[in-house]
Design a protein around this motif. Structure first.
Motif, PDB file in Angstrom:
ATOM      1  N   LYS A 149       0.739  -1.030  -0.049  1.00 61.07           N
ATOM      2  CA  LYS A 149      -0.003  -0.016   0.128  1.00 61.07           C
ATOM      3  C   LYS A 149       1.050   1.736   0.312  1.00 61.07           C
ATOM      4  N   GLU A 150       2.209   1.355   0.357  1.00 59.12           N
ATOM      5  CA  GLU A 150       2.996   2.619   0.682  1.00 59.12           C
ATOM      6  C   GLU A 150       3.879   2.632  -0.697  1.00 59.12           C
ATOM      7  N   ARG A 151       3.886   1.384  -1.076  1.00 61.86           N
ATOM      8  CA  ARG A 151       4.546   1.702  -2.654  1.00 61.86           C
ATOM      9  C   ARG A 151       3.571   2.058  -3.693  1.00 61.86           C
ATOM     10  N   GLU A 152       2.174   1.579  -3.376  1.00 63.45           N
ATOM     11  CA  GLU A 152       0.908   2.708  -4.094  1.00 63.45           C
ATOM     12  C   GLU A 152       1.229   3.156  -3.569  1.00 63.45           C
ATOM     13  N   TYR A 153       0.939   4.091  -3.211  1.00 64.18           N
ATOM     14  CA  TYR A 153       0.847   5.384  -2.574  1.00 64.18           C
ATOM     15  C   TYR A 153       2.485   6.634  -2.931  1.00 64.18           C
ATOM     16  N   LYS A 154       3.766   6.010  -3.037  1.00 66.45           N
ATOM     17  CA  LYS A 154       4.676   6.919  -3.938  1.00 66.45           C
ATOM     18  C   LYS A 154       4.229   6.347  -5.500  1.00 66.45           C
ATOM     19  N   ILE A 155       3.882   5.770  -5.765  1.00 64.65           N
ATOM     20  CA  ILE A 155       3.386   5.530  -7.321  1.00 64.65           C
ATOM     21  C   ILE A 155       2.215   6.733  -7.671  1.00 64.65           C
ATOM     22  N   LYS A 157       1.404   9.327  -5.931  1.00 67.03           N
ATOM     23  CA  LYS A 157       0.982  10.651  -4.947  1.00 67.03           C
ATOM     24  C   LYS A 157       2.888  11.744  -5.186  1.00 67.03           C
ATOM     25  N   GLY A 158       4.409   9.939  -5.290  1.00 64.67           N
ATOM     26  CA  GLY A 158       5.465  10.915  -5.632  1.00 64.67           C
ATOM     27  C   GLY A 158       6.106  10.618  -4.497  1.00 64.67           C
ATOM     28  N   CYS A 159       8.054  10.081  -5.162  1.00 63.80           N
ATOM     29  CA  CYS A 159       8.664   9.611  -3.816  1.00 63.80           C
ATOM     30  C   CYS A 159       8.902  11.075  -2.497  1.00 63.80           C
ATOM     31  N   GLU A 160       8.670  11.780  -2.865  1.00 68.31           N
ATOM     32  CA  GLU A 160       8.127  13.485  -2.210  1.00 68.31           C
ATOM     33  C   GLU A 160       7.254  13.337  -0.659  1.00 68.31           C
ATOM     34  N   ALA A 161       6.557  12.649  -1.163  1.00 68.23           N
ATOM     35  CA  ALA A 161       5.180  12.346  -0.355  1.00 68.23           C
ATOM     36  C   ALA A 161       5.527  10.576   0.520  1.00 68.23           C
ATOM     37  N   LEU A 162       5.419  10.098  -0.347  1.00 66.68           N
ATOM     38  CA  LEU A 162       5.806   8.663   0.661  1.00 66.68           C
ATOM     39  C   LEU A 162       6.923   9.265   1.713  1.00 66.68           C
ATOM     40  N   GLN A 170       7.070   8.865  11.583  1.00 64.87           N
ATOM     41  CA  GLN A 170       7.762   8.394  12.458  1.00 64.87           C
ATOM     42  C   GLN A 170       8.607   6.804  11.752  1.00 64.87           C
ATOM     43  N   LEU A 171       9.079   7.047  11.089  1.00 67.47           N
ATOM     44  CA  LEU A 171       8.474   5.178  10.113  1.00 67.47           C
ATOM     45  C   LEU A 171       9.608   4.914  10.927  1.00 67.47           C
ATOM     46  N   ASP A 172       9.092   3.472  11.804  1.00 71.25           N
ATOM     47  CA  ASP A 172       9.559   2.964  13.259  1.00 71.25           C
ATOM     48  C   ASP A 172      10.466   1.640  11.661  1.00 71.25           C
ATOM     49  N   TYR A 173      11.121   2.303  10.523  1.00 71.93           N
ATOM     50  CA  TYR A 173      11.735   1.230   9.861  1.00 71.93           C
ATOM     51  C   TYR A 173      12.957  -0.381  10.093  1.00 71.93           C
ATOM     52  N   LEU A 174      12.862  -0.343  11.964  1.00 73.93           N
ATOM     53  CA  LEU A 174      13.684  -1.267  12.060  1.00 73.93           C
ATOM     54  C   LEU A 174      12.275  -2.492  12.893  1.00 73.93           C
ATOM     55  N   ASN A 175      11.172  -1.907  12.530  1.00 76.56           N
ATOM     56  CA  ASN A 175      10.091  -2.660  13.021  1.00 76.56           C
ATOM     57  C   ASN A 175       8.828  -3.777  12.242  1.00 76.56           C
ATOM     58  N   PRO A 176       9.411  -5.479  11.984  1.00 75.97           N
ATOM     59  CA  PRO A 176       9.207  -5.608  11.039  1.00 75.97           C
ATOM     60  C   PRO A 176       7.777  -6.097  11.298  1.00 75.97           C
ATOM     61  N   GLU A 177       6.840  -5.949  12.384  1.00 77.28           N
ATOM     62  CA  GLU A 177       5.450  -5.404  12.576  1.00 77.28           C
ATOM     63  C   GLU A 177       4.828  -4.470  12.394  1.00 77.28           C
ATOM     64  N   ARG A 178       5.607  -3.539  11.932  1.00 71.13           N
ATOM     65  CA  ARG A 178       5.562  -1.910  11.853  1.00 71.13           C
ATOM     66  C   ARG A 178       3.515  -2.406  11.332  1.00 71.13           C
ATOM     67  N   LYS A 179       2.564  -1.675  11.467  1.00 73.40           N
ATOM     68  CA  LYS A 179       1.240  -1.330  10.171  1.00 73.40           C
ATOM     69  C   LYS A 179       1.734  -0.327   9.407  1.00 73.40           C
ATOM     70  N   CYS A 180       1.155  -0.684   8.286  1.00 72.19           N
ATOM     71  CA  CYS A 180       1.143   0.759   7.259  1.00 72.19           C
ATOM     72  C   CYS A 180       1.018   1.202   7.122  1.00 72.19           C
ATOM     73  N   LEU A 181       1.699   2.344   7.596  1.00 72.81           N
ATOM     74  CA  LEU A 181       1.499   3.975   7.642  1.00 72.81           C
ATOM     75  C   LEU A 181       0.616   4.573   7.264  1.00 72.81           C
ATOM     76  N   LEU A 182      -0.011   4.024   5.986  1.00 66.05           N
ATOM     77  CA  LEU A 182      -1.483   4.956   5.801  1.00 66.05           C
ATOM     78  C   LEU A 182      -2.970   4.058   6.459  1.00 66.05           C
ATOM     79  N   THR A 183      -2.650   3.523   7.389  1.00 65.00           N
ATOM     80  CA  THR A 183      -4.052   2.617   7.690  1.00 65.00           C
ATOM     81  C   THR A 183      -3.795   2.989   9.369  1.00 65.00           C
ATOM     82  N   GLU A 184      -2.866   3.721   9.568  1.00 59.04           N
ATOM     83  CA  GLU A 184      -2.287   4.678  10.869  1.00 59.04           C
ATOM     84  C   GLU A 184      -3.462   5.752  11.840  1.00 59.04           C
TER      85      GLU A 184
END
Length: 184
Positions: A149-155, A157-162, A170-184
């Motif tokens: 879903k985040e990839r689709e958002y980038k396509i 809205k663009g990479c700057e928007a992502l 505040q992307l939790d880039y080390l958390n494999p259990e993180r939720k999609c940022l678009l559903t929070e």
């Protein structure tokens, strides 16, 4: 070139990396000198880092990139992720900054992140990013696990928007259990 790139990474992280080679999988397109360096937690980062070495060997275009991914733990799946990305890079349409990769499986465990986004190394800057060799500049970019879903958002809205979404949420880039940022 691979020895110099290894030295570049090891100087930056301040420690020796372990040379790893994927035993099975998509290796036929890779340069024979390609491998992945694994860095244990160190003075720069308190997590594991996996770096490509030689994914852009023999390229004669402007797509001179190498990739690294962060991991909260030691995990051989990261060697596969970097190797698959490097293999894809060697096809007709190479990878570069702001591209996405379909990982084809969860990044770690049951992670929703099954894609990855190629970004500037915001946590490390140009000291890690820029590697000069034989009057050519290679870019070491951050491979960030993301959701479809985040990839689709980038396509859409663009990479700057992502990237702004990463910052805003505040992307939790080390958390494999993180939720999609678009559903929070």
């Amino acid at each position: 070139m691979t020895d110099k790139l290894r030295q570049h990474y090891e100087k930056y992280f301040g420690t020796i990396g372990a040379k790893l080679i994927l035993e099975t999988g998509p290796k036929e397109k890779l340069h024979p000198s390609f491998y992945v360096l694994e860095f244990k937690p160190n003075a720069k980062h308190d997590f594991w880092v996996y770096c490509s070495v030689g994914m852009s060997l023999d390229r004669d275009d402007s797509n001179l990139i190498e990739l690294f991914v962060f991991s909260p733990r030691q995990d051989k799946a990261q060697v596969e992720l970097i190797t698959v990305s490097a293999s894809y890079h060697r096809q007709k349409i190479p990878l570069n900054i702001h591209h996405t990769v379909n990982v084809g499986r969860p990044w770690l465990d049951n992670s929703l992140c099954d894609h990855a986004f190629i970004s500037l190394p915001y946590l490390d800057g140009e000291e890690l990013e820029l590697f000069k060799y034989n009057e050519m500049t290679y870019h070491c970019y951050w491979l960030i696990p993301i959701t479809e879903k985040e990839r689709e958002y980038k396509i859409e809205k663009g990479c700057e928007a992502l990237e702004q979404l990463f910052e805003d949420k505040q992307l939790d880039y080390l958390n494999p259990e993180r939720k999609c940022l678009l559903t929070e």
